[in-house]
Design a protein around this motif. Sequence first.
Motif, PDB file in Angstrom:
ATOM      1  N   GLY A  44      -3.620   0.544  76.712  1.00  0.00           N
ATOM      2  CA  GLY A  44      -2.296   1.118  76.495  1.00  0.00           C
ATOM      3  C   GLY A  44      -2.383   2.556  76.025  1.00  0.00           C
ATOM      4  O   GLY A  44      -3.443   3.057  75.649  1.00  0.00           O
ATOM      5  N   GLY A  45      -1.265   3.221  76.080  1.00  0.00           N
ATOM      6  CA  GLY A  45      -1.204   4.610  75.663  1.00  0.00           C
ATOM      7  C   GLY A  45       0.009   4.849  74.784  1.00  0.00           C
ATOM      8  O   GLY A  45       1.002   4.114  74.850  1.00  0.00           O
ATOM      9  N   ALA A  46      -0.069   5.862  73.952  1.00  0.00           N
ATOM     10  CA  ALA A  46       1.048   6.260  73.107  1.00  0.00           C
ATOM     11  C   ALA A  46       1.418   7.689  73.471  1.00  0.00           C
ATOM     12  O   ALA A  46       0.553   8.511  73.773  1.00  0.00           O
ATOM     13  CB  ALA A  46       0.665   6.156  71.632  1.00  0.00           C
ATOM     14  N   LEU A  47       2.716   7.955  73.463  1.00  0.00           N
ATOM     15  CA  LEU A  47       3.238   9.251  73.896  1.00  0.00           C
ATOM     16  C   LEU A  47       4.292   9.719  72.911  1.00  0.00           C
ATOM     17  O   LEU A  47       5.031   8.901  72.349  1.00  0.00           O
ATOM     18  CB  LEU A  47       3.866   9.077  75.289  1.00  0.00           C
ATOM     19  N   THR A  78      -4.836   7.431  74.629  1.00  0.00           N
ATOM     20  CA  THR A  78      -5.173   6.022  74.777  1.00  0.00           C
ATOM     21  C   THR A  78      -5.253   5.356  73.406  1.00  0.00           C
ATOM     22  O   THR A  78      -5.861   5.901  72.472  1.00  0.00           O
ATOM     23  CB  THR A  78      -6.526   5.873  75.504  1.00  0.00           C
ATOM     24  N   VAL A  79      -4.651   4.189  73.297  1.00  0.00           N
ATOM     25  CA  VAL A  79      -4.712   3.408  72.058  1.00  0.00           C
ATOM     26  C   VAL A  79      -6.130   2.854  71.916  1.00  0.00           C
ATOM     27  O   VAL A  79      -6.645   2.207  72.828  1.00  0.00           O
ATOM     28  CB  VAL A  79      -3.680   2.257  72.080  1.00  0.00           C
ATOM     29  N   THR A  88      -2.054   6.202  66.913  1.00  0.00           N
ATOM     30  CA  THR A  88      -2.634   6.914  68.061  1.00  0.00           C
ATOM     31  C   THR A  88      -1.890   8.211  68.309  1.00  0.00           C
ATOM     32  O   THR A  88      -2.496   9.282  68.408  1.00  0.00           O
ATOM     33  CB  THR A  88      -2.573   6.045  69.337  1.00  0.00           C
ATOM     34  N   ILE A  89      -0.561   8.129  68.415  1.00  0.00           N
ATOM     35  CA  ILE A  89       0.188   9.326  68.785  1.00  0.00           C
ATOM     36  C   ILE A  89       0.267  10.323  67.643  1.00  0.00           C
ATOM     37  O   ILE A  89       0.299  11.532  67.874  1.00  0.00           O
ATOM     38  CB  ILE A  89       1.572   8.986  69.375  1.00  0.00           C
ATOM     39  N   ALA A  90       0.238   9.863  66.408  1.00  0.00           N
ATOM     40  CA  ALA A  90       0.211  10.807  65.273  1.00  0.00           C
ATOM     41  C   ALA A  90      -1.050  11.666  65.346  1.00  0.00           C
ATOM     42  O   ALA A  90      -1.005  12.874  65.102  1.00  0.00           O
ATOM     43  CB  ALA A  90       0.294  10.053  63.956  1.00  0.00           C
ATOM     44  N   ARG A  91      -2.173  11.043  65.695  1.00  0.00           N
ATOM     45  CA  ARG A  91      -3.435  11.779  65.845  1.00  0.00           C
ATOM     46  C   ARG A  91      -3.387  12.704  67.064  1.00  0.00           C
ATOM     47  O   ARG A  91      -3.752  13.874  66.998  1.00  0.00           O
ATOM     48  CB  ARG A  91      -4.584  10.776  65.982  1.00  0.00           C
ATOM     49  N   GLU A  92      -2.928  12.146  68.192  1.00  0.00           N
ATOM     50  CA  GLU A  92      -2.946  12.901  69.454  1.00  0.00           C
ATOM     51  C   GLU A  92      -2.048  14.130  69.426  1.00  0.00           C
ATOM     52  O   GLU A  92      -2.409  15.169  69.956  1.00  0.00           O
ATOM     53  CB  GLU A  92      -2.536  11.997  70.620  1.00  0.00           C
ATOM     54  N   ILE A 121       2.939   1.999  77.943  1.00  0.00           N
ATOM     55  CA  ILE A 121       3.105   3.244  77.201  1.00  0.00           C
ATOM     56  C   ILE A 121       4.087   2.985  76.061  1.00  0.00           C
ATOM     57  O   ILE A 121       5.174   2.454  76.273  1.00  0.00           O
ATOM     58  CB  ILE A 121       3.643   4.377  78.106  1.00  0.00           C
ATOM     59  N   TYR A 122       3.695   3.357  74.852  1.00  0.00           N
ATOM     60  CA  TYR A 122       4.524   3.251  73.662  1.00  0.00           C
ATOM     61  C   TYR A 122       5.061   4.652  73.378  1.00  0.00           C
ATOM     62  O   TYR A 122       4.286   5.550  73.027  1.00  0.00           O
ATOM     63  CB  TYR A 122       3.707   2.733  72.477  1.00  0.00           C
TER      64      TYR A 122
END
Length: 183
Positions: A44-47, A78-79, A88-92, A121-122
């Motif tokens: 999964g991925g975070a956006l 990517t999670v 994940t998204i906070a880091r990305e 996608i989250y």
Amino acid sequence: MDRTPPEILRQTLSYRSRKFDFEVNQLRLPNQVEGEWACIRHPGGALAVPVLPDGRLVLVRQYRFAAEGWLLEFPAGTVEDHEDPAATIAREIEEETGYRAGTWQHLGDFFLAPGYSDEVIYAYLATDLEKLEHPPAGDEDEDIEVLALTPEELIAAIRDGEPVDAKTVTAFWLYQQLNSAEL
């Protein structure tokens, strides 16, 4: 309609990579039809849809090997195993854009390409952005340009043929729906 899941007759892992697995499955559907289905298994991925105080959206333009070109995208990643997509998204967002969000709102989750992948996608709205004085180093295999566009400029870029990925279009739509609901 029978919603019984298909019976897995045989499952074969054909390839394991750093980001995903590829498997081939022999299935029997509830109507007794048998066949072979291939699937990419992805964690999964975070956006994030990052919004500056003036309403501009923070996007990245980066080279994508599979697309053989540069794509305009919202920051995403990517999670990792056992990681919360919000982490994940906070880091990305920090690594890819150099911004930190003070406020997060979940926009929704969606499948990217369910015909051949289980990737979800989250999507999150990121506001109260602060520019980091010393952002963390990004991934060495990413070549990223950070942009700030108004929603109208993003729509114009898409209409003018700027390559944009599906997760960005979907998250932008979710963001626009949230904005119309709040008006």
